[in-house]
Design a protein around this motif. Structure first.
Motif, short mmCIF file in Angstrom:
data_model
loop_
_atom_site.label_atom_id
_atom_site.label_comp_id
_atom_site.label_asym_id
_atom_site.label_seq_id
_atom_site.Cartn_x
_atom_site.Cartn_y
_atom_site.Cartn_z
N ASP A 149 -5.43 -12.19 -32.09
CA ASP A 149 -5.59 -13.56 -32.60
C ASP A 149 -7.05 -13.95 -32.66
O ASP A 149 -7.92 -13.40 -31.98
CB ASP A 149 -4.81 -14.55 -31.75
CG ASP A 149 -5.36 -14.66 -30.33
OD1 ASP A 149 -6.24 -15.50 -30.10
OD2 ASP A 149 -4.93 -13.88 -29.46
N HIS A 150 -7.34 -14.95 -33.49
CA HIS A 150 -8.71 -15.31 -33.82
C HIS A 150 -9.55 -15.74 -32.61
O HIS A 150 -10.72 -15.36 -32.50
CB HIS A 150 -8.72 -16.43 -34.86
CG HIS A 150 -10.09 -16.84 -35.30
ND1 HIS A 150 -10.90 -16.00 -36.04
CD2 HIS A 150 -10.81 -17.98 -35.08
CE1 HIS A 150 -12.06 -16.62 -36.26
NE2 HIS A 150 -12.02 -17.80 -35.70
N LYS A 151 -8.97 -16.51 -31.71
CA LYS A 151 -9.74 -16.99 -30.55
C LYS A 151 -10.23 -15.83 -29.69
O LYS A 151 -11.39 -15.81 -29.26
CB LYS A 151 -8.89 -17.95 -29.72
CG LYS A 151 -8.69 -19.32 -30.37
CD LYS A 151 -7.94 -20.26 -29.45
CE LYS A 151 -7.79 -21.64 -30.09
NZ LYS A 151 -7.05 -22.59 -29.20
N LYS A 152 -9.36 -14.87 -29.44
CA LYS A 152 -9.76 -13.72 -28.63
C LYS A 152 -10.75 -12.83 -29.39
O LYS A 152 -11.66 -12.26 -28.80
CB LYS A 152 -8.52 -12.92 -28.22
CG LYS A 152 -7.66 -13.63 -27.19
CD LYS A 152 -6.49 -12.77 -26.75
CE LYS A 152 -5.65 -13.49 -25.70
NZ LYS A 152 -4.48 -12.66 -25.27
N ILE A 153 -10.54 -12.71 -30.70
CA ILE A 153 -11.48 -11.94 -31.52
C ILE A 153 -12.88 -12.52 -31.40
O ILE A 153 -13.86 -11.80 -31.20
CB ILE A 153 -11.02 -11.92 -33.00
CG1 ILE A 153 -9.80 -11.02 -33.17
CG2 ILE A 153 -12.16 -11.44 -33.92
CD1 ILE A 153 -9.14 -11.10 -34.53
N MET A 154 -12.99 -13.85 -31.51
CA MET A 154 -14.30 -14.50 -31.45
C MET A 154 -14.98 -14.30 -30.10
O MET A 154 -16.20 -14.11 -30.02
CB MET A 154 -14.15 -15.99 -31.75
CG MET A 154 -14.06 -16.32 -33.23
SD MET A 154 -15.44 -15.63 -34.20
CE MET A 154 -16.83 -16.50 -33.49
N LYS A 155 -14.22 -14.31 -29.02
CA LYS A 155 -14.79 -14.08 -27.70
C LYS A 155 -15.37 -12.67 -27.60
O LYS A 155 -16.46 -12.46 -27.08
CB LYS A 155 -13.73 -14.28 -26.61
CG LYS A 155 -13.36 -15.74 -26.36
CD LYS A 155 -12.31 -15.83 -25.27
CE LYS A 155 -11.94 -17.30 -25.00
NZ LYS A 155 -10.90 -17.40 -23.95
N MET A 156 -14.62 -11.70 -28.12
CA MET A 156 -15.01 -10.31 -27.97
C MET A 156 -16.02 -9.83 -29.01
O MET A 156 -16.62 -8.77 -28.84
CB MET A 156 -13.77 -9.41 -28.01
CG MET A 156 -12.82 -9.62 -26.83
SD MET A 156 -13.65 -9.52 -25.21
CE MET A 156 -14.22 -7.83 -25.22
N MET A 157 -16.22 -10.60 -30.08
CA MET A 157 -17.18 -10.18 -31.10
C MET A 157 -18.60 -10.09 -30.55
O MET A 157 -19.43 -9.35 -31.08
CB MET A 157 -17.14 -11.11 -32.31
CG MET A 157 -15.94 -10.89 -33.22
SD MET A 157 -15.89 -9.26 -34.02
CE MET A 157 -17.06 -9.47 -35.36
#
Length: 273
Positions: A149-157
């Motif tokens: 999901d987008h929120k987790k993607i943004m954290k890990m980017m």
């Protein structure tokens, strides 16, 4: 160029001196609807220049090959951006998918990604999980399950790119609005591009292994590992939010930069198996 094709999706494949890998990738494209494959040959030597008729012959019945031959080798960023220019000029595709020479897709990959976009109209970029397959033995080397999901993607980017380049599909409208791949991040242009997209739009990964990535010890990503990690640190600094994840990303990529290649490979096998 005229509007000659009816496919919703075009697959962008840069090619340089890897005809065997290119043919392997094209043969794996299997789509129930029309789908186009745009190959940008980046100045291959004469014996490795693709032949359009041969490629069309080995492709599946719903695939149409478009081939562009560059006069000289200018690198992958240039090849990708030339491909995006051609796609914008054709002005008919909804989606742009990526694939690299030697990588292969599961049968329903492009159907699942198109379907995902149809059901999620605010999502602009979608990737998937991936497996790395050893070129010599055809055995699985390791696999990677990025955040979904987008929120987790943004954290890990800010730690590492959460999109595997040959797994992604993105809307053509993104290119019209944000432009093409940046060329100032050598060997990490995809990381910078997807980071920028993620900061501006909703993104996702499909939690399925839809692409098999060709692992080749002599491949560009392995040979250019140090240059790539230097560029990744620059990407994190340019696009990352000033938080604990960015700090973690700096440390993680610095360790990858200084660690021996064999150690990095063994750690990947252990962590991503």
């Amino acid at each position: 160029m005229n509007k000659l094709y009816k496919a919703r999706t075009v697959i962008l494949i840069p090619h340089y001196n890897n005809l065997k890998g290119l043919e392997k990738s094209i043969e794996s494209v299997n789509h129930s609807q029309a789908i186009d494959i745009l190959i940008i040959d980046d100045g291959s030597t004469s014996s490795q220049v693709p032949d359009l008729l041969k490629l069309q012959k080995i492709s599946t019945k719903n695939s149409k090959i478009i081939l562009f031959l560059s006069k000289k080798n200018e690198g992958i960023s240039s090849a990708l951006n030339r491909g995006l220019d051609i796609i914008l000029e054709l002005n008919q595709y909804e989606f742009i998918a990526r694939l690299d020479c030697g990588d292969t897709c599961v049968v329903n990959r492009f159907f699942l990604q198109e379907k995902y976009f149809d059901k999620n109209d605010t999502t602009m970029l979608v990737g998937s999980w991936a497996k790395w397959i050893d070129q010599a033995s055809n055995n699985e080397v390791f696999k990677f399950k990025p955040a979904v999901d987008h929120k987790k993607i943004m954290k890990m980017m800010s730690v590492r790119c959460n999109f595997i380049h040959p797994t992604v599909m993105f809307r053509t409208s993104v290119v019209k609005e944000l432009g093409k791949y940046p060329d100032q991040y050598t060997d990490a242009e995809d990381y910078a591009y997807f980071f920028n997209i993620s900061k501006n739009y909703k993104t996702a990964n499909i939690p399925k292994y839809l692409t098999n990535v060709d692992y080749n010890i002599e491949g560009i990503s392995v040979k250019n590992r140090k240059s790539q990690n230097r560029s990744k640190i620059k990407v994190i600094n340019a696009y990352g939010k000033k938080d604990i994840y960015q700090l973690y990303g700096f440390l993680y990529n610095f360790l990858l930069l200084v660690a021996p290649a064999k150690l990095v490979f063994l750690l990947k096998k252990k962590v991503f198996s």
